[in-house]
Design a protein around this motif. Structure first.
Motif, PDB file in Angstrom:
ATOM      1  N   LEU A 253       7.954   2.187  -6.541  1.00  0.00           N
ATOM      2  CA  LEU A 253       7.416   1.010  -5.853  1.00  0.00           C
ATOM      3  C   LEU A 253       7.510   1.173  -4.341  1.00  0.00           C
ATOM      4  O   LEU A 253       6.577   0.816  -3.604  1.00  0.00           O
ATOM      5  CB  LEU A 253       8.177  -0.248  -6.288  1.00  0.00           C
ATOM      6  N   GLN A 254       8.630   1.731  -3.865  1.00  0.00           N
ATOM      7  CA  GLN A 254       8.799   1.937  -2.429  1.00  0.00           C
ATOM      8  C   GLN A 254       7.792   2.953  -1.894  1.00  0.00           C
ATOM      9  O   GLN A 254       7.211   2.769  -0.815  1.00  0.00           O
ATOM     10  CB  GLN A 254      10.227   2.405  -2.134  1.00  0.00           C
ATOM     11  N   GLN A 255       7.554   4.024  -2.650  1.00  0.00           N
ATOM     12  CA  GLN A 255       6.600   5.048  -2.212  1.00  0.00           C
ATOM     13  C   GLN A 255       5.173   4.493  -2.183  1.00  0.00           C
ATOM     14  O   GLN A 255       4.409   4.769  -1.255  1.00  0.00           O
ATOM     15  CB  GLN A 255       6.677   6.261  -3.149  1.00  0.00           C
ATOM     16  N   VAL A 256       4.809   3.710  -3.202  1.00  0.00           N
ATOM     17  CA  VAL A 256       3.471   3.121  -3.251  1.00  0.00           C
ATOM     18  C   VAL A 256       3.281   2.146  -2.092  1.00  0.00           C
ATOM     19  O   VAL A 256       2.246   2.159  -1.410  1.00  0.00           O
ATOM     20  CB  VAL A 256       3.245   2.417  -4.607  1.00  0.00           C
ATOM     21  N   ALA A 257       4.290   1.306  -1.838  1.00  0.00           N
ATOM     22  CA  ALA A 257       4.207   0.343  -0.740  1.00  0.00           C
ATOM     23  C   ALA A 257       4.025   1.048   0.596  1.00  0.00           C
ATOM     24  O   ALA A 257       3.176   0.669   1.414  1.00  0.00           O
ATOM     25  CB  ALA A 257       5.477  -0.524  -0.713  1.00  0.00           C
ATOM     26  N   GLU A 258       4.808   2.092   0.810  1.00  0.00           N
ATOM     27  CA  GLU A 258       4.722   2.839   2.070  1.00  0.00           C
ATOM     28  C   GLU A 258       3.338   3.472   2.241  1.00  0.00           C
ATOM     29  O   GLU A 258       2.779   3.455   3.339  1.00  0.00           O
ATOM     30  CB  GLU A 258       5.799   3.915   2.106  1.00  0.00           C
ATOM     31  N   ARG A 259       2.782   3.999   1.147  1.00  0.00           N
ATOM     32  CA  ARG A 259       1.468   4.656   1.248  1.00  0.00           C
ATOM     33  C   ARG A 259       0.360   3.646   1.508  1.00  0.00           C
ATOM     34  O   ARG A 259      -0.599   3.957   2.236  1.00  0.00           O
ATOM     35  CB  ARG A 259       1.164   5.439  -0.042  1.00  0.00           C
ATOM     36  N   ILE A 260       0.446   2.454   0.937  1.00  0.00           N
ATOM     37  CA  ILE A 260      -0.563   1.429   1.206  1.00  0.00           C
ATOM     38  C   ILE A 260      -0.537   1.049   2.682  1.00  0.00           C
ATOM     39  O   ILE A 260      -1.584   0.912   3.327  1.00  0.00           O
ATOM     40  CB  ILE A 260      -0.339   0.178   0.314  1.00  0.00           C
ATOM     41  N   VAL A 261       0.659   0.876   3.233  1.00  0.00           N
ATOM     42  CA  VAL A 261       0.789   0.551   4.663  1.00  0.00           C
ATOM     43  C   VAL A 261       0.209   1.676   5.514  1.00  0.00           C
ATOM     44  O   VAL A 261      -0.507   1.431   6.493  1.00  0.00           O
ATOM     45  CB  VAL A 261       2.268   0.299   5.027  1.00  0.00           C
ATOM     46  N   GLU A 262       0.503   2.921   5.151  1.00  0.00           N
ATOM     47  CA  GLU A 262      -0.040   4.066   5.893  1.00  0.00           C
ATOM     48  C   GLU A 262      -1.566   4.080   5.830  1.00  0.00           C
ATOM     49  O   GLU A 262      -2.242   4.361   6.834  1.00  0.00           O
ATOM     50  CB  GLU A 262       0.517   5.365   5.320  1.00  0.00           C
ATOM     51  N   ALA A 263      -2.117   3.771   4.660  1.00  0.00           N
ATOM     52  CA  ALA A 263      -3.577   3.741   4.514  1.00  0.00           C
ATOM     53  C   ALA A 263      -4.190   2.682   5.425  1.00  0.00           C
ATOM     54  O   ALA A 263      -5.220   2.922   6.073  1.00  0.00           O
ATOM     55  CB  ALA A 263      -3.951   3.482   3.053  1.00  0.00           C
TER      56      ALA A 263
END
Length: 369
Positions: A253-263
């Protein structure tokens, strides 16, 4: 017999002086003790004898993480009738298979405040079991619960002192009222941020999502500008949790959240409004896109989908892909007095379920008036 034994544990004589509400487990000293599962029980006993502060050992199989056995459980089984006769000359794996319990594994980026909460929520018999800290994919360390609670106490003490200092300055330094007010505003801003953020992912929480969506709905109704919403759901996340465990699920969940923010940061020039990324609930995330047309919202959704797939987080139980994927629902509309933000949420939710029905790992767009 192949063994691996990493010696010289790190035991902190004093905690860092800079701990705060934002401090993570990475700021605490941890024990670096690993033994191969083929290591004999008597050798582990000698290890505990020579290292009286060591709370346990991390077990590996050919260098790969297997689990953890605490000093307390090791000594408990060795002290039972015939315990030494049974386990002393056998690999530690034999004792581990009998004594194993649920292990609390947390990423190094976990907030100390959250780690303490997770630790004390365990059942009474597991309350004093060490925490396993995962620094990276193959790097595991041990953290004594006592140290986490000491760190939490220091954070609480510093927070209390900070607030007391603010009120003291307001009472005795009226001539410096402007400075004191600035500090108080900073403290209030921090409290507001904590109240509106998700503890695990550090994204905006559901409460913040609702407030921002209502605010943008009223604002864009007056401007007669479009508002778009993306709802994202991790495909077959329950299967992921069942297969890899809840600690791995939290890390995912943390990795997915971080990647959405990066996108969203990468797309800053293509999206005209001030976007908000939020954890909508469980394994669902939401992105609010003010002043964003349907075609742009669809492009954003596709970039998010590709970004998550590009992380290549292994998901062996997914019928869709060998990696973690997202299904997304996208809805766009012109906010009007006759309708409400709930209609926009419902439209995005319909699209999300259509994306799931059509095979997942895709987005569906709906533009309504």
């Amino acid at each position: 017999m192949s063994t691996k034994f990493v010696s010289t544990p790190i035991w902190p004589k004093t905690l860092p002086e800079t701990l705060s509400l934002e401090s993570t487990l990475n700021e605490l000293s941890v024990f670096n003790f690993q033994v191969e599962s083929s290591y004999l029980g008597k050798e582990v006993a000698r290890l505990f004898h020579t290292q009286p502060l060591l709370p346990g050992v991390v077990l590996t199989v050919k260098g790969e993480f297997l689990g953890m056995i605490s000093r307390r459980r090791f000594m408990e089984h060795m002290s039972r009738p015939y315990g030494i006769d049974i386990f002393a000359h056998r690999p530690i794996l034999a004792l581990y298979q009998i004594a194993r319990t649920d292990i609390l594994i947390l990423p190094g980026v976990t907030l100390i405040v959250m780690a303490a909460q997770r630790a004390v929520q365990r059942s009474p018999e597991l309350l004093y079991e060490p925490i396993v800290v995962q620094l990276n994919d193959k790097n595991y360390r041990l953290l004594d619960v006592h140290q986490v609670l000491l760190a939490l106490s220091q954070i609480h003490q510093q927070a209390t002192w900070y607030i007391s200092e603010l009120y003291y300055n307001l009472a005795v330094a009226k001539s410096d009222l402007e400075v004191a007010n600035t500090k108080l505003e900073t403290a209030n801003s921090e409290l507001y941020r904590l109240a509106n953020s998700d503890g695990l992912t550090q994204l905006a929480n559901r409460r913040c999502f609702n407030e921002y969506l209502e605010q943008q709905w009223q604002k864009l109704e007056q401007e007669e500008a479009e508002l778009s919403l993306i709802l994202c759901d991790i495909d077959f996340f329950k299967k992921y949790n069942d297969n890899y465990g809840h600690q791995a699920g939290d890390l995912c969940l943390q990795q997915v959240a971080e990647r959405i923010v990066e996108a969203m940061n990468d797309l800053a020039g293509k999206v005209p409004g001030e976007t908000l990324v939020a954890r909508y609930g469980g394994e669902e995330f939401a992105v609010i896109l003010p002043r964003t047309a349907p075609d742009t919202a669809a492009y954003v959704a596709e970039q998010i989908r590709l970004g998550i797939k590009g992380l290549k987080i292994e998901h062996a139980q997914s019928p869709v892909s060998s990696f973690v994927t997202l299904s997304l629902g996208v809805a766009s509309t012109l906010p009007q007095m006759e309708t409400s933000k709930e209609n926009l949420i419902a439209a995005a939710d319909r699209c999300l379920y259509q994306a799931k029905d059509k095979g997942r790992d895709r987005f569906i767009l709906e533009h309504y008036s």
